[in-house]
Design an enzyme around this catalytic site. Structure first.
Site, PDB file in Angstrom:
ATOM      1  N   ARG A 157     -66.239 -11.287 -17.081  1.00 42.77           N
ATOM      2  CA  ARG A 157     -65.319 -10.189 -16.748  1.00 42.77           C
ATOM      3  C   ARG A 157     -65.403  -9.065 -17.781  1.00 42.77           C
ATOM      4  O   ARG A 157     -65.540  -7.893 -17.431  1.00 42.77           O
ATOM      5  CB  ARG A 157     -63.882 -10.737 -16.674  1.00 42.77           C
ATOM      6  CG  ARG A 157     -63.639 -11.628 -15.466  1.00 42.77           C
ATOM      7  CD  ARG A 157     -62.287 -12.305 -15.554  1.00 42.77           C
ATOM      8  NE  ARG A 157     -62.238 -13.260 -16.639  1.00 42.77           N
ATOM      9  CZ  ARG A 157     -61.972 -14.563 -16.502  1.00 42.77           C
ATOM     10  NH1 ARG A 157     -61.670 -15.052 -15.311  1.00 42.77           N
ATOM     11  NH2 ARG A 157     -61.959 -15.370 -17.547  1.00 42.77           N
ATOM     12  N   ARG A 239     -64.923 -14.234 -30.153  1.00 36.87           N
ATOM     13  CA  ARG A 239     -64.262 -15.154 -31.084  1.00 36.87           C
ATOM     14  C   ARG A 239     -65.050 -15.196 -32.398  1.00 36.87           C
ATOM     15  O   ARG A 239     -66.283 -15.272 -32.396  1.00 36.87           O
ATOM     16  CB  ARG A 239     -64.204 -16.570 -30.507  1.00 36.87           C
ATOM     17  CG  ARG A 239     -63.168 -16.765 -29.426  1.00 36.87           C
ATOM     18  CD  ARG A 239     -61.730 -16.693 -29.959  1.00 36.87           C
ATOM     19  NE  ARG A 239     -60.736 -16.948 -28.929  1.00 36.87           N
ATOM     20  CZ  ARG A 239     -60.125 -15.996 -28.197  1.00 36.87           C
ATOM     21  NH1 ARG A 239     -60.381 -14.726 -28.402  1.00 36.87           N
ATOM     22  NH2 ARG A 239     -59.231 -16.331 -27.291  1.00 36.87           N
ATOM     23  N   GLU A 268     -59.028 -16.422 -38.982  1.00 38.31           N
ATOM     24  CA  GLU A 268     -58.097 -15.309 -38.782  1.00 38.31           C
ATOM     25  C   GLU A 268     -56.748 -15.739 -39.301  1.00 38.31           C
ATOM     26  O   GLU A 268     -56.347 -16.869 -39.040  1.00 38.31           O
ATOM     27  CB  GLU A 268     -58.003 -14.944 -37.294  1.00 38.31           C
ATOM     28  CG  GLU A 268     -59.264 -14.277 -36.788  1.00 38.31           C
ATOM     29  CD  GLU A 268     -59.186 -13.841 -35.326  1.00 38.31           C
ATOM     30  OE1 GLU A 268     -58.094 -13.926 -34.730  1.00 38.31           O
ATOM     31  OE2 GLU A 268     -60.219 -13.436 -34.797  1.00 38.31           O
ATOM     32  N   HIS A 287     -58.187  -8.390 -34.383  1.00 36.02           N
ATOM     33  CA  HIS A 287     -58.051  -9.065 -33.090  1.00 36.02           C
ATOM     34  C   HIS A 287     -57.104  -8.275 -32.173  1.00 36.02           C
ATOM     35  O   HIS A 287     -56.072  -8.789 -31.744  1.00 36.02           O
ATOM     36  CB  HIS A 287     -57.558 -10.506 -33.286  1.00 36.02           C
ATOM     37  CG  HIS A 287     -57.885 -11.394 -32.117  1.00 36.02           C
ATOM     38  ND1 HIS A 287     -58.210 -12.719 -32.253  1.00 36.02           N
ATOM     39  CD2 HIS A 287     -57.930 -11.145 -30.770  1.00 36.02           C
ATOM     40  CE1 HIS A 287     -58.436 -13.242 -31.060  1.00 36.02           C
ATOM     41  NE2 HIS A 287     -58.276 -12.307 -30.146  1.00 36.02           N
TER      42      HIS A 287
HETATM   43  N1  LIG Z   1     -60.892  -9.664 -28.921  1.00 34.32           N
HETATM   44  C1  LIG Z   1     -59.944  -9.954 -28.058  1.00 34.32           C
HETATM   45  O1  LIG Z   1     -58.791  -9.572 -28.246  1.00 34.32           O
HETATM   46  C2  LIG Z   1     -60.271 -10.712 -26.825  1.00 34.32           C
HETATM   47  C3  LIG Z   1     -61.249 -11.674 -26.821  1.00 34.32           C
HETATM   48  N2  LIG Z   1     -61.538 -12.331 -25.673  1.00 34.32           N
HETATM   49  C4  LIG Z   1     -62.634 -13.323 -25.676  1.00 34.32           C
HETATM   50  O2  LIG Z   1     -63.584 -12.907 -24.721  1.00 34.32           O
HETATM   51  C5  LIG Z   1     -64.041 -14.048 -24.017  1.00 34.32           C
HETATM   52  C6  LIG Z   1     -64.588 -13.648 -22.677  1.00 34.32           C
HETATM   53  O3  LIG Z   1     -63.544 -13.296 -21.790  1.00 34.32           O
HETATM   54  P1  LIG Z   1     -63.836 -13.046 -20.238  1.00 34.32           P
HETATM   55  O4  LIG Z   1     -64.902 -12.051 -20.090  1.00 34.32           O
HETATM   56  O5  LIG Z   1     -62.542 -12.826 -19.568  1.00 34.32           O
HETATM   57  O6  LIG Z   1     -64.422 -14.475 -19.829  1.00 34.32           O
HETATM   58  P2  LIG Z   1     -65.417 -14.815 -18.658  1.00 34.32           P
HETATM   59  O7  LIG Z   1     -65.322 -16.279 -18.449  1.00 34.32           O
HETATM   60  O8  LIG Z   1     -65.194 -13.909 -17.506  1.00 34.32           O
HETATM   61  O9  LIG Z   1     -66.854 -14.455 -19.276  1.00 34.32           O
HETATM   62  C7  LIG Z   1     -67.506 -15.239 -20.221  1.00 34.32           C
HETATM   63  C8  LIG Z   1     -68.976 -15.223 -19.910  1.00 34.32           C
HETATM   64  O10 LIG Z   1     -69.653 -15.999 -20.913  1.00 34.32           O
HETATM   65  C9  LIG Z   1     -70.563 -16.863 -20.246  1.00 34.32           C
HETATM   66  N3  LIG Z   1     -70.852 -18.065 -21.025  1.00 34.32           N
HETATM   67  C10 LIG Z   1     -70.103 -19.165 -21.185  1.00 34.32           C
HETATM   68  N4  LIG Z   1     -70.734 -20.057 -21.961  1.00 34.32           N
HETATM   69  C11 LIG Z   1     -71.926 -19.509 -22.265  1.00 34.32           C
HETATM   70  C12 LIG Z   1     -73.032 -19.954 -23.009  1.00 34.32           C
HETATM   71  N5  LIG Z   1     -73.056 -21.159 -23.590  1.00 34.32           N
HETATM   72  N6  LIG Z   1     -74.091 -19.156 -23.118  1.00 34.32           N
HETATM   73  C13 LIG Z   1     -74.106 -17.938 -22.508  1.00 34.32           C
HETATM   74  N7  LIG Z   1     -73.076 -17.469 -21.789  1.00 34.32           N
HETATM   75  C14 LIG Z   1     -71.996 -18.234 -21.670  1.00 34.32           C
HETATM   76  C15 LIG Z   1     -69.874 -17.203 -18.948  1.00 34.32           C
HETATM   77  O11 LIG Z   1     -70.824 -17.723 -18.036  1.00 34.32           O
HETATM   78  P3  LIG Z   1     -70.409 -18.211 -16.557  1.00 34.32           P
HETATM   79  O12 LIG Z   1     -70.422 -16.964 -15.739  1.00 34.32           O
HETATM   80  O13 LIG Z   1     -71.474 -19.179 -16.204  1.00 34.32           O
HETATM   81  O14 LIG Z   1     -69.053 -18.849 -16.661  1.00 34.32           O
HETATM   82  C16 LIG Z   1     -69.302 -15.869 -18.557  1.00 34.32           C
HETATM   83  O15 LIG Z   1     -70.242 -15.072 -17.887  1.00 34.32           O
HETATM   84  C17 LIG Z   1     -62.809 -14.966 -23.966  1.00 34.32           C
HETATM   85  O16 LIG Z   1     -63.185 -16.315 -23.802  1.00 34.32           O
HETATM   86  C18 LIG Z   1     -62.159 -14.710 -25.292  1.00 34.32           C
HETATM   87  O17 LIG Z   1     -62.618 -15.636 -26.242  1.00 34.32           O
HETATM   88  C19 LIG Z   1     -60.873 -12.081 -24.513  1.00 34.32           C
HETATM   89  C20 LIG Z   1     -59.879 -11.152 -24.480  1.00 34.32           C
HETATM   90  C21 LIG Z   1     -59.477 -10.383 -25.629  1.00 34.32           C
HETATM   91  O1  LIG Z   2     -58.239 -13.090 -27.684  1.00 36.71           O
HETATM   92  C1  LIG Z   2     -57.545 -12.888 -26.761  1.00 36.71           C
HETATM   93  C2  LIG Z   2     -57.607 -13.577 -25.531  1.00 36.71           C
HETATM   94  O2  LIG Z   2     -56.933 -13.138 -24.593  1.00 36.71           O
HETATM   95  O3  LIG Z   2     -58.325 -14.590 -25.434  1.00 36.71           O
END
Ligand SMILES: NC(=O)C1=CN([C@@H]2O[C@H](COP(=O)(O)OP(=O)(O)OC[C@H]3O[C@@H](n4cnc5c(N)ncnc54)[C@H](OP(=O)(O)O)[C@@H]3O)[C@@H](O)[C@H]2O)C=CC1
Ligand SMILES: O=CC(=O)O
Length: 325
Positions: A157, A239, A268, A287
Site C-alpha cells: 500500500r 521499521r 526507538e 517515527h
Molecule cells: N514510518 C511510519 O510511521 C510508518 C511505517 N509503516 C511501516 O510500513 C510497513 C508497510 O505498510 P503497508 O504498505 O501498509 O503494508 P503492505 O502489507 O501493504 O505492504 C508491505 C509490502 O511488503 C512486502 N513484503 C513482505 N515481506 C516481504 C519480504 N520478505 N520481502 C519483500 N517484500 C516483502 C509485501 O508483500 P505481499 O504483497 O506479498 O504481502 C507488501 O507488498 C508497515 O508494516 C509498517 O512497518 C507503516 C505506516 C507508518
Molecule cells: O508505524 C506505524 C504504523 O502504523 O505501523
C-alpha cells in the site's frame, strides 16, 4: 453496550468520543511516557477491550494476564508487537489501521527523499550558524530526483503510493523488489520488477516499505550497503529493525552510500548522541510517517469502530485475523 476500553497512549480525541457514544467507558494512559507491559496489564484488568500502540508488547504472557479482553485494535498498520497465534488461539479479534495512513507515510517518504537530495537539513543548519553571508552558486549542491531511479523494497500500500508520487510528481524511474509482483503498479507506472541484487545495485534512492518479519529484520546490512551505488541514498520509513544501524553508520562513514533518510530507528527512541545525528548527509525524523491531524483522526475512527464491532461479535473494519466472525 457496556464495559471499559483501555487506551494505552495518546490518540485522537475522536476515538474517545465514538467509544463513549456507543456506551463504552474509556480509560486512558495519562503519563507522558511509555507504560511498561506490567502497567498495560494492570490497566487492562477492568477492561473488556484495548486500543494499543506498536510500542506495547502483546505477547503470550500479556494474553494470559488479560483473559477478559474480547477485542483489541492497534493504532497502527504494523502489528509485529502482537502474538497473533496466541490471539487466534484465544479467539480475540485484532484490529489495525491500514490504508488511511498510506498517503501520509508516502508523503513523509517523499519529504525524506527531497531532504536528502537537496541537503535541506544541512543547508538550514548552516543558516542557523550564521554561514549565509553571500550567495554562493557552488554551495549546498544537491542532486535532482527527476530522471533518477527509485528502488522500492516492499511494493504494498505505502510502497505503491511512494512509487506513484515519485513517478508522476518527480519523473523518477521506478524499480522494485517485493515478495510478490505488483502488476498493477507495473502497468500504471511502468515500474520494473527486479531481483534483490539489481535493486541494490541500480537504485539511486532505495526506499524500504516492507513490514518487519524474520525475513526482513536486518536485511539492509554491511553486505547490502556495499552493493549499493556510492551516490545512492537509503530511505527507511518502515521499521528501524530492517537495517543494521552500525552497518549503516559504517557505510556512511566509508562513503559506500551518499546519505540516508530515516523515519524509524532501532531502538526507538534514538539517543540524542547517536552518531547518525551528527552526519550532515543524514536526516532523521522521530517515527512521524502517519503523523498528520487528518490521518490520526481516521486512525482513531477505525480503532473505535474496530472495538465496537469486535465487542458486538461483528467483523471489524480492518482486522488482522478475520476468521473470528
Ligand atoms: N514510518 C511510519 O510511521 C510508518 C511505517 N509503516 C511501516 O510500513 C510497513 C508497510 O505498510 P503497508 O504498505 O501498509 O503494508 P503492505 O502489507 O501493504 O505492504 C508491505 C509490502 O511488503 C512486502 N513484503 C513482505 N515481506 C516481504 C519480504 N520478505 N520481502 C519483500 N517484500 C516483502 C509485501 O508483500 P505481499 O504483497 O506479498 O504481502 C507488501 O507488498 C508497515 O508494516 C509498517 O512497518 C507503516 C505506516 C507508518
Ligand atoms: O508505524 C506505524 C504504523 O502504523 O505501523
Amino acid at each position: 453496550m457496556d464495559g471499559v476500553v483501555f487506551i494505552s497512549g495518546p490518540v485522537h480525541p475522536v476515538t474517545f468520543q465514538l467509544l463513549e457514544e456507543a456506551g463504552l467507558r474509556t480509560k486512558k494512559w495519562k503519563e507522558d511516557r511509555r507504560p511498561s507491559q506490567e502497567e498495560v496489564i494492570e490497566n487492562c484488568q477492568e477492561a473488556c477491550a484495548l486500543i494499543s500502540l506498536v510500542r506495547d508488547k502483546l505477547d503470550a504472557f500479556f494474553f494470559k494476564s488479560c483473559p477478559q479482553l474480547r477485542a483489541i485494535s492497534n493504532y497502527a498498520v504494523g502489528f509485529e508487537n502482537i502474538d497473533l497465534s496466541e490471539a487466534n488461539r484465544r479467539r480475540i479479534p485484532i484490529g489495525y489501521t491500514p490504508e488511511v495512513l498510506s498517503n501520509s507515510t508516502a508523503e513523509l517518504t517523499i519529504a525524506l527523499l527531497l531532504a536528502c537530495s537537496r541537503n535541506i537539513l544541512s543547508a538550514n543548519q548552516a543558516i542557523r550558524r550564521g554561514e549565509w553571508t553571500h550567495f554562493d552558486p557552488m554551495k549546498h549542491l544537491g542532486t535532482d530526483l527527476s530522471g533518477k531511479t527509485l528502488g522500492i523494497f516492499g511494493m504494498g500500500r505505502i510502497g505503491s503510493l511512494v512509487a506513484k508520487k515519485a513517478r508522476l510528481g518527480f519523473d523518477m524511474e521506478i524499480i522494485y523488489n517485493s515478495r510478490n509482483r505488483n502488476e498493477e503498479v507495473e502497468d500504471r507506472l511502468g515500474a520494473a520488477y527486479v531481483s534483490w541484487e539489481d535493486l541494490l545495485e541500480s537504485s539511486d534512492f532505495l526506499s524500504a516499505h516492507c513490514p518487519i518479519t524474520e525475513r526482513t529484520a536486518g536485511i539492509f546490512n554491511k553486505q547490502t550497503f556495499q552493493r549499493m551505488k556510492s551516490t545512492a541514498f537509503f530511505i527507511n520509513a518502515a521499521r528501524g529493525g530492517i537495517h543494521v544501524e552500525e552497518d549503516l553508520i559504517q557505510a556512511l562513514n566509508q562513503r559506500e552510500i551518499a546519505g540516508s533518510g530515516l523515519d524509524v530507528t532501532n531502538p526507538e527512541p534514538m539517543r540524542s548522541d547517536n552518531p547518525l545525528l551528527s552526519m550532515s548527509n543524514v536526516v532523521v525524523t522521530p517515527h512521524i510517517g502517519s503523523a498528520t491531524m487528518e490521518t490520526r483522526k481516521k486512525m482513531g475512527e477505525i480503532c473505535a469502530h474496530n472495538i465496537i464491532q469486535g465487542l458486538s461479535g461483528k467483523p471489524m473494519i480492518h482486522t488482522i485475523n478475520p476468521n473470528f466472525v
